[in-house]
Write a protein that holds these residues in place. Structure first.
Motif, PDB file in Angstrom:
ATOM      1  N   LEU A  94       0.837  -1.200   0.000  1.00 38.87           N
ATOM      2  CA  LEU A  94       0.000   0.000   0.000  1.00 38.87           C
ATOM      3  C   LEU A  94       0.875   1.254   0.000  1.00 38.87           C
ATOM      4  O   LEU A  94       0.609   2.207  -0.740  1.00 38.87           O
ATOM      5  CB  LEU A  94      -0.933  -0.010   1.217  1.00 38.87           C
ATOM      6  CG  LEU A  94      -1.802   1.223   1.421  1.00 38.87           C
ATOM      7  CD1 LEU A  94      -2.783   1.393   0.258  1.00 38.87           C
ATOM      8  CD2 LEU A  94      -2.560   1.117   2.746  1.00 38.87           C
ATOM      9  N   CYS A  95       1.939   1.247   0.803  1.00 38.12           N
ATOM     10  CA  CYS A  95       2.871   2.381   0.835  1.00 38.12           C
ATOM     11  C   CYS A  95       3.508   2.594  -0.537  1.00 38.12           C
ATOM     12  O   CYS A  95       3.626   3.734  -0.998  1.00 38.12           O
ATOM     13  CB  CYS A  95       3.962   2.153   1.872  1.00 38.12           C
ATOM     14  SG  CYS A  95       3.405   2.224   3.576  1.00 38.12           S
TER      15      CYS A  95
ATOM     16  N   ALA B 222       1.077   4.248  -2.775  1.00 34.21           N
ATOM     17  CA  ALA B 222       0.868   5.646  -2.391  1.00 34.21           C
ATOM     18  C   ALA B 222       2.054   6.517  -2.797  1.00 34.21           C
ATOM     19  O   ALA B 222       1.873   7.638  -3.293  1.00 34.21           O
ATOM     20  CB  ALA B 222       0.620   5.744  -0.888  1.00 34.21           C
TER      21      ALA B 222
ATOM     22  N   LEU C 199       2.008   9.639  -5.392  1.00 35.19           N
ATOM     23  CA  LEU C 199       2.493  10.955  -4.967  1.00 35.19           C
ATOM     24  C   LEU C 199       3.583  11.485  -5.890  1.00 35.19           C
ATOM     25  O   LEU C 199       3.588  12.656  -6.253  1.00 35.19           O
ATOM     26  CB  LEU C 199       3.025  10.873  -3.526  1.00 35.19           C
ATOM     27  CG  LEU C 199       3.581  12.154  -2.930  1.00 35.19           C
ATOM     28  CD1 LEU C 199       2.461  13.158  -2.670  1.00 35.19           C
ATOM     29  CD2 LEU C 199       4.326  11.863  -1.625  1.00 35.19           C
TER      30      LEU C 199
ATOM     31  N   SER D  66      -5.611   2.583   5.789  1.00 38.10           N
ATOM     32  CA  SER D  66      -5.424   3.942   5.290  1.00 38.10           C
ATOM     33  C   SER D  66      -3.936   4.268   5.371  1.00 38.10           C
ATOM     34  O   SER D  66      -3.226   3.747   6.227  1.00 38.10           O
ATOM     35  CB  SER D  66      -6.249   4.949   6.095  1.00 38.10           C
ATOM     36  OG  SER D  66      -5.840   4.955   7.446  1.00 38.10           O
ATOM     37  N   CYS D  67      -3.480   5.115   4.458  1.00 39.61           N
ATOM     38  CA  CYS D  67      -2.053   5.398   4.358  1.00 39.61           C
ATOM     39  C   CYS D  67      -1.847   6.880   4.086  1.00 39.61           C
ATOM     40  O   CYS D  67      -2.486   7.451   3.205  1.00 39.61           O
ATOM     41  CB  CYS D  67      -1.460   4.566   3.219  1.00 39.61           C
ATOM     42  SG  CYS D  67       0.292   4.812   2.940  1.00 39.61           S
ATOM     43  N   GLU D  68      -0.958   7.489   4.867  1.00 43.65           N
ATOM     44  CA  GLU D  68      -0.578   8.883   4.651  1.00 43.65           C
ATOM     45  C   GLU D  68       0.923   8.916   4.393  1.00 43.65           C
ATOM     46  O   GLU D  68       1.710   8.384   5.176  1.00 43.65           O
ATOM     47  CB  GLU D  68      -0.917   9.722   5.877  1.00 43.65           C
ATOM     48  CG  GLU D  68      -0.612  11.192   5.700  1.00 43.65           C
ATOM     49  CD  GLU D  68      -1.015  12.015   6.912  1.00 43.65           C
ATOM     50  OE1 GLU D  68      -0.252  12.949   7.243  1.00 43.65           O
ATOM     51  OE2 GLU D  68      -2.058  11.721   7.513  1.00 43.65           O
ATOM     52  N   VAL D  69       1.317   9.521   3.280  1.00 45.78           N
ATOM     53  CA  VAL D  69       2.722   9.557   2.874  1.00 45.78           C
ATOM     54  C   VAL D  69       3.227  10.990   2.893  1.00 45.78           C
ATOM     55  O   VAL D  69       2.552  11.898   2.408  1.00 45.78           O
ATOM     56  CB  VAL D  69       2.909   8.973   1.456  1.00 45.78           C
ATOM     57  CG1 VAL D  69       4.348   9.086   1.006  1.00 45.78           C
ATOM     58  CG2 VAL D  69       2.452   7.542   1.393  1.00 45.78           C
TER      59      VAL D  69
ATOM     60  N   CYS E 107       5.662   6.646   5.665  1.00 50.52           N
ATOM     61  CA  CYS E 107       4.304   6.161   5.393  1.00 50.52           C
ATOM     62  C   CYS E 107       3.664   5.750   6.709  1.00 50.52           C
ATOM     63  O   CYS E 107       4.151   4.838   7.374  1.00 50.52           O
ATOM     64  CB  CYS E 107       4.333   4.959   4.469  1.00 50.52           C
ATOM     65  SG  CYS E 107       5.182   5.250   2.926  1.00 50.52           S
TER      66      CYS E 107
END
Length: 122
Positions: free
Chosen positions: A25-26, A29, A33, A79-82, A96
Protein backbone atom coordinates in the motif's frame (compact mmCIF):
# COMPACT_ATOMS: atom_id res chain seq x y z
CA UNK A 1 2.81 -22.05 23.98
CA UNK A 2 0.37 -21.12 21.22
CA UNK A 3 1.32 -18.41 18.73
CA UNK A 4 -1.80 -16.52 17.67
CA UNK A 5 -2.40 -16.49 13.95
CA UNK A 6 -0.27 -19.50 13.11
CA UNK A 7 -2.41 -22.42 14.26
CA UNK A 8 -5.84 -23.78 13.32
CA UNK A 9 -7.40 -22.95 16.69
CA UNK A 10 -6.29 -19.30 16.47
CA UNK A 11 -7.35 -17.96 13.06
CA UNK A 12 -5.71 -14.53 13.26
CA UNK A 13 -3.98 -12.85 10.34
CA UNK A 14 -0.21 -12.93 11.06
CA UNK A 15 1.40 -9.53 11.59
CA UNK A 16 4.15 -10.37 9.06
CA UNK A 17 1.51 -10.86 6.32
CA UNK A 18 -0.30 -7.67 7.32
CA UNK A 19 3.03 -5.78 7.22
CA UNK A 20 3.68 -7.02 3.68
CA UNK A 21 0.25 -5.84 2.51
CA UNK A 22 0.83 -2.46 4.17
CA UNK A 23 4.25 -2.13 2.48
CA UNK A 24 2.53 -2.71 -0.88
CA UNK A 25 0.00 0.00 0.00
CA UNK A 26 2.87 2.38 0.84
CA UNK A 27 4.51 1.61 -2.51
CA UNK A 28 1.30 2.40 -4.36
CA UNK A 29 0.87 5.65 -2.39
CA UNK A 30 4.46 6.77 -3.03
CA UNK A 31 4.03 5.94 -6.71
CA UNK A 32 0.86 8.07 -6.88
CA UNK A 33 2.49 10.95 -4.97
CA UNK A 34 5.64 11.02 -7.10
CA UNK A 35 3.94 9.99 -10.36
CA UNK A 36 6.72 7.41 -10.84
CA UNK A 37 6.15 3.73 -11.58
CA UNK A 38 7.69 1.68 -8.77
CA UNK A 39 8.66 -1.97 -9.08
CA UNK A 40 9.39 -4.20 -6.11
CA UNK A 41 12.52 -6.34 -6.40
CA UNK A 42 11.94 -10.05 -6.01
CA UNK A 43 14.13 -13.12 -5.88
CA UNK A 44 13.46 -16.51 -7.44
CA UNK A 45 15.37 -19.60 -6.30
CA UNK A 46 18.19 -17.46 -4.95
CA UNK A 47 18.61 -15.43 -8.15
CA UNK A 48 17.88 -11.75 -7.98
CA UNK A 49 15.62 -10.45 -10.74
CA UNK A 50 16.96 -7.69 -12.99
CA UNK A 51 15.93 -4.24 -11.78
CA UNK A 52 14.17 -1.98 -14.26
CA UNK A 53 13.00 1.51 -13.32
CA UNK A 54 12.30 2.90 -9.86
CA UNK A 55 12.65 0.79 -6.72
CA UNK A 56 11.80 1.36 -3.05
CA UNK A 57 14.54 0.50 -0.59
CA UNK A 58 13.26 -0.45 2.87
CA UNK A 59 14.69 1.82 5.59
CA UNK A 60 12.68 1.11 8.76
CA UNK A 61 9.40 -0.14 10.25
CA UNK A 62 7.69 0.54 13.57
CA UNK A 63 4.61 -1.54 14.47
CA UNK A 64 2.04 -0.81 17.19
CA UNK A 65 -0.39 -3.75 17.22
CA UNK A 66 -3.33 -3.27 19.55
CA UNK A 67 -5.07 -6.52 18.68
CA UNK A 68 -4.96 -9.14 15.96
CA UNK A 69 -7.29 -9.23 12.96
CA UNK A 70 -9.34 -12.38 13.44
CA UNK A 71 -10.64 -14.55 10.60
CA UNK A 72 -14.25 -13.58 11.38
CA UNK A 73 -13.49 -9.83 11.19
CA UNK A 74 -15.45 -7.82 8.66
CA UNK A 75 -14.86 -4.36 7.29
CA UNK A 76 -11.08 -4.25 7.69
CA UNK A 77 -9.83 -0.98 6.21
CA UNK A 78 -6.31 0.27 5.58
CA UNK A 79 -5.42 3.94 5.29
CA UNK A 80 -2.05 5.40 4.36
CA UNK A 81 -0.58 8.88 4.65
CA UNK A 82 2.72 9.56 2.87
CA UNK A 83 5.10 12.47 3.41
CA UNK A 84 8.50 13.20 1.89
CA UNK A 85 11.16 13.64 4.57
CA UNK A 86 13.53 16.61 4.44
CA UNK A 87 17.08 15.23 4.32
CA UNK A 88 20.45 16.98 4.25
CA UNK A 89 21.75 14.86 1.38
CA UNK A 90 18.59 15.31 -0.75
CA UNK A 91 17.73 11.60 -0.60
CA UNK A 92 14.20 10.69 -1.59
CA UNK A 93 13.07 9.31 1.81
CA UNK A 94 9.35 8.85 2.39
CA UNK A 95 7.49 8.21 5.65
CA UNK A 96 4.30 6.16 5.39
CA UNK A 97 1.86 6.08 8.29
CA UNK A 98 -0.58 3.19 7.90
CA UNK A 99 -3.64 2.64 10.08
CA UNK A 100 -5.50 -0.68 10.12
CA UNK A 101 -9.07 -0.66 11.41
CA UNK A 102 -11.59 -3.42 11.89
CA UNK A 103 -15.35 -2.98 12.09
CA UNK A 104 -16.34 -4.34 15.48
CA UNK A 105 -19.84 -4.60 17.00
CA UNK A 106 -19.10 -1.42 19.02
CA UNK A 107 -18.01 0.55 15.93
CA UNK A 108 -14.67 1.28 14.27
CA UNK A 109 -11.65 0.44 16.43
CA UNK A 110 -7.93 0.57 15.72
CA UNK A 111 -6.19 -2.75 15.22
CA UNK A 112 -2.67 -1.54 14.43
CA UNK A 113 -0.57 1.36 13.26
CA UNK A 114 2.60 0.96 11.23
CA UNK A 115 5.19 3.52 10.23
CA UNK A 116 7.40 2.64 7.28
CA UNK A 117 10.31 4.55 5.81
CA UNK A 118 11.40 3.91 2.24
CA UNK A 119 14.02 5.44 -0.04
CA UNK A 120 13.03 5.91 -3.67
CA UNK A 121 15.91 4.88 -5.94
CA UNK A 122 15.71 5.74 -9.64
Amino acid sequence: EICLGHFDGNPAFPIAFMSAYCADLCGAAISALTEKAIHFETALAGHKMERNGNVLKFVSLKVDAYKLVQAESHGVTLSCEVTKDKTEDSSDIFSCDVSINSLEPDGQSAVAKMQFKFELIA
